[in-house]
Write a protein that holds these residues in place. Structure first.
Motif, mmCIF file in Angstrom:
data_model
loop_
_atom_site.group_PDB
_atom_site.id
_atom_site.type_symbol
_atom_site.label_atom_id
_atom_site.label_comp_id
_atom_site.label_asym_id
_atom_site.label_seq_id
_atom_site.Cartn_x
_atom_site.Cartn_y
_atom_site.Cartn_z
ATOM 1 N N LYS A 1 0.833 -1.212 0.000
ATOM 2 C CA LYS A 1 0.000 0.000 0.000
ATOM 3 C C LYS A 1 0.861 1.253 0.000
ATOM 4 N N GLU A 2 1.905 1.222 0.800
ATOM 5 C CA GLU A 2 2.820 2.374 0.847
ATOM 6 C C GLU A 2 3.499 2.578 -0.506
ATOM 7 N N GLU A 3 3.878 1.479 -1.148
ATOM 8 C CA GLU A 3 4.481 1.566 -2.478
ATOM 9 C C GLU A 3 3.493 2.174 -3.473
ATOM 10 N N LEU A 4 2.243 1.783 -3.381
ATOM 11 C CA LEU A 4 1.203 2.341 -4.262
ATOM 12 C C LEU A 4 1.009 3.835 -4.012
ATOM 13 N N GLU A 5 0.992 4.227 -2.746
ATOM 14 C CA GLU A 5 0.844 5.649 -2.417
ATOM 15 C C GLU A 5 2.010 6.455 -2.986
ATOM 16 N N LYS A 6 3.206 5.925 -2.851
ATOM 17 C CA LYS A 6 4.389 6.612 -3.383
ATOM 18 C C LYS A 6 4.302 6.713 -4.903
ATOM 19 N N LEU A 7 3.920 5.623 -5.534
ATOM 20 C CA LEU A 7 3.782 5.605 -6.983
ATOM 21 C C LEU A 7 2.734 6.630 -7.439
ATOM 22 N N ASN A 8 1.635 6.719 -6.710
ATOM 23 C CA ASN A 8 0.574 7.666 -7.045
ATOM 24 C C ASN A 8 1.048 9.115 -6.858
ATOM 25 N N LYS A 9 1.767 9.393 -5.780
ATOM 26 C CA LYS A 9 2.290 10.741 -5.539
ATOM 27 C C LYS A 9 3.289 11.136 -6.621
ATOM 28 N N ASP A 10 4.173 10.188 -6.954
ATOM 29 C CA ASP A 10 5.154 10.453 -8.011
ATOM 30 C C ASP A 10 4.448 10.771 -9.330
ATOM 31 N N TRP A 11 3.437 9.979 -9.639
ATOM 32 C CA TRP A 11 2.701 10.175 -10.883
ATOM 33 C C TRP A 11 2.015 11.541 -10.890
ATOM 34 N N GLN A 12 1.393 11.900 -9.775
ATOM 35 C CA GLN A 12 0.690 13.180 -9.707
ATOM 36 C C GLN A 12 1.658 14.366 -9.781
ATOM 37 N N SER A 13 2.821 14.238 -9.150
ATOM 38 C CA SER A 13 3.784 15.345 -9.181
ATOM 39 C C SER A 13 4.415 15.515 -10.566
ATOM 40 N N GLN A 14 4.489 14.445 -11.334
ATOM 41 C CA GLN A 14 5.092 14.498 -12.663
ATOM 42 C C GLN A 14 4.063 14.688 -13.777
ATOM 43 N N ALA A 15 2.786 14.650 -13.441
ATOM 44 C CA ALA A 15 1.715 14.661 -14.449
ATOM 45 C C ALA A 15 1.827 15.844 -15.405
ATOM 46 N N ALA A 16 2.146 17.012 -14.898
ATOM 47 C CA ALA A 16 2.207 18.204 -15.743
ATOM 48 C C ALA A 16 3.349 18.114 -16.760
ATOM 49 N N LEU A 17 4.405 17.395 -16.430
ATOM 50 C CA LEU A 17 5.573 17.305 -17.295
ATOM 51 C C LEU A 17 5.508 16.142 -18.288
ATOM 52 N N LEU A 18 4.590 15.228 -18.070
ATOM 53 C CA LEU A 18 4.538 14.017 -18.894
ATOM 54 C C LEU A 18 3.619 14.189 -20.103
ATOM 55 N N SER A 19 3.960 13.445 -21.135
ATOM 56 C CA SER A 19 3.082 13.406 -22.318
ATOM 57 C C SER A 19 1.852 12.579 -21.973
ATOM 58 N N ASP A 20 0.829 12.693 -22.799
ATOM 59 C CA ASP A 20 -0.397 11.928 -22.555
ATOM 60 C C ASP A 20 -0.118 10.430 -22.551
ATOM 61 N N GLN A 21 0.736 9.998 -23.450
ATOM 62 C CA GLN A 21 1.067 8.570 -23.535
ATOM 63 C C GLN A 21 1.807 8.109 -22.263
ATOM 64 N N ALA A 22 2.728 8.942 -21.771
ATOM 65 C CA ALA A 22 3.475 8.604 -20.552
ATOM 66 C C ALA A 22 2.535 8.586 -19.342
ATOM 67 N N LYS A 23 1.583 9.535 -19.300
ATOM 68 C CA LYS A 23 0.593 9.553 -18.208
ATOM 69 C C LYS A 23 -0.219 8.267 -18.207
ATOM 70 N N LEU A 24 -0.677 7.868 -19.395
ATOM 71 C CA LEU A 24 -1.457 6.636 -19.505
ATOM 72 C C LEU A 24 -0.636 5.419 -19.087
ATOM 73 N N GLY A 25 0.626 5.409 -19.452
ATOM 74 C CA GLY A 25 1.516 4.305 -19.079
ATOM 75 C C GLY A 25 1.671 4.210 -17.563
ATOM 76 N N LYS A 26 1.901 5.352 -16.896
ATOM 77 C CA LYS A 26 2.055 5.355 -15.436
ATOM 78 C C LYS A 26 0.741 4.990 -14.750
ATOM 79 N N GLN A 27 -0.344 5.487 -15.317
ATOM 80 C CA GLN A 27 -1.655 5.179 -14.748
ATOM 81 C C GLN A 27 -1.947 3.676 -14.870
ATOM 82 N N LYS A 28 -1.572 3.101 -16.000
ATOM 83 C CA LYS A 28 -1.794 1.672 -16.220
ATOM 84 C C LYS A 28 -0.975 0.852 -15.217
ATOM 85 N N ILE A 29 0.279 1.232 -15.004
ATOM 86 C CA ILE A 29 1.136 0.530 -14.035
ATOM 87 C C ILE A 29 0.523 0.608 -12.639
#
Length: 184
Positions: free
Chosen positions: A66-94
């Motif tokens: 759960k902690e790993e998931l929370e970290k992954l989600n925070k990382d994804w949210q903090s990087q969302a503005a810098l990522l391409s749509d395809q990269a966002k979808l890839g991180k969201q899928k993971i």
């Protein structure tokens, strides 16, 4: 499960009644609290401790996931503005795959614990049924009711044999306590 235990106890009681000779003797009834027996006998306590240890261990694993998931989600949210749509979808899928995997592991764990608890309970209940039959025959009880599952609300002058069953069970079914390794 409780219905099966009730059925076994009722059949034992009927067998005892059928074997009883002479109809002039007053019927006597006994009660047993199966849940209390299972939680009180040494074998039940050992099984409970073993399950609790397994639960604590698995809960630590699940908490780490759960902690790993929370970290992954925070990382994804903090990087969302810098990522391409395809990269966002890839991180969201993971993230979604890991979340589903963790939830499946959690459900499997709970089902496994429930199955182990039911097996331990059934194992003890089967042995208790034999003891109840023996005690009922020795003491001349016409019927023995399981107090918490039988739907029994009133019974005039019942005898509670729970403590006797617990004592007899522990005498007949000795449990070896785990030995701790000696430290040097």
């Amino acid at each position: 499960m409780r219905l099966a235990i009730l059925f076994v106890l009722a059949s034992i009681a009927w067998q005892v009644q059928a074997q009883k000779k002479g109809g002039d003797k007053r019927d006597s009834y006994a009660l047993i609290d199966m849940q209390r027996v299972i939680l009180s006998v040494a074998e039940g306590k050992v099984a409970r401790k073993k399950l609790e240890k397994e639960i604590k261990s698995k809960e630590k694993e699940l908490l780490a996931a759960k902690e790993e998931l929370e970290k992954l989600n925070k990382d994804w949210q903090s990087q969302a503005a810098l990522l391409s749509d395809q990269a966002k979808l890839g991180k969201q899928k993971i993230f979604q795959e890991k979340l589903i995997s963790m939830r499946n592991a959690e459900m499997e764990f709970h089902a496994d614990i429930k199955r182990k608890e039911q097996n331990a309970t059934k194992h003890i209940a089967d042995k208790v049924a034999v003891l109840v039959e023996k005690i009922a025959a020795q003491e001349g009880f016409t019927m023995v009711f399981e107090s918490s599952t039988s739907g029994l609300l009133y019974l005039k002058d019942p005898v509670d044999i729970t403590a006797r069953v617990i004592t007899a069970y522990d005498k007949q079914h000795k449990v070896k306590k785990p030995t701790k390794a000696k430290q040097k």
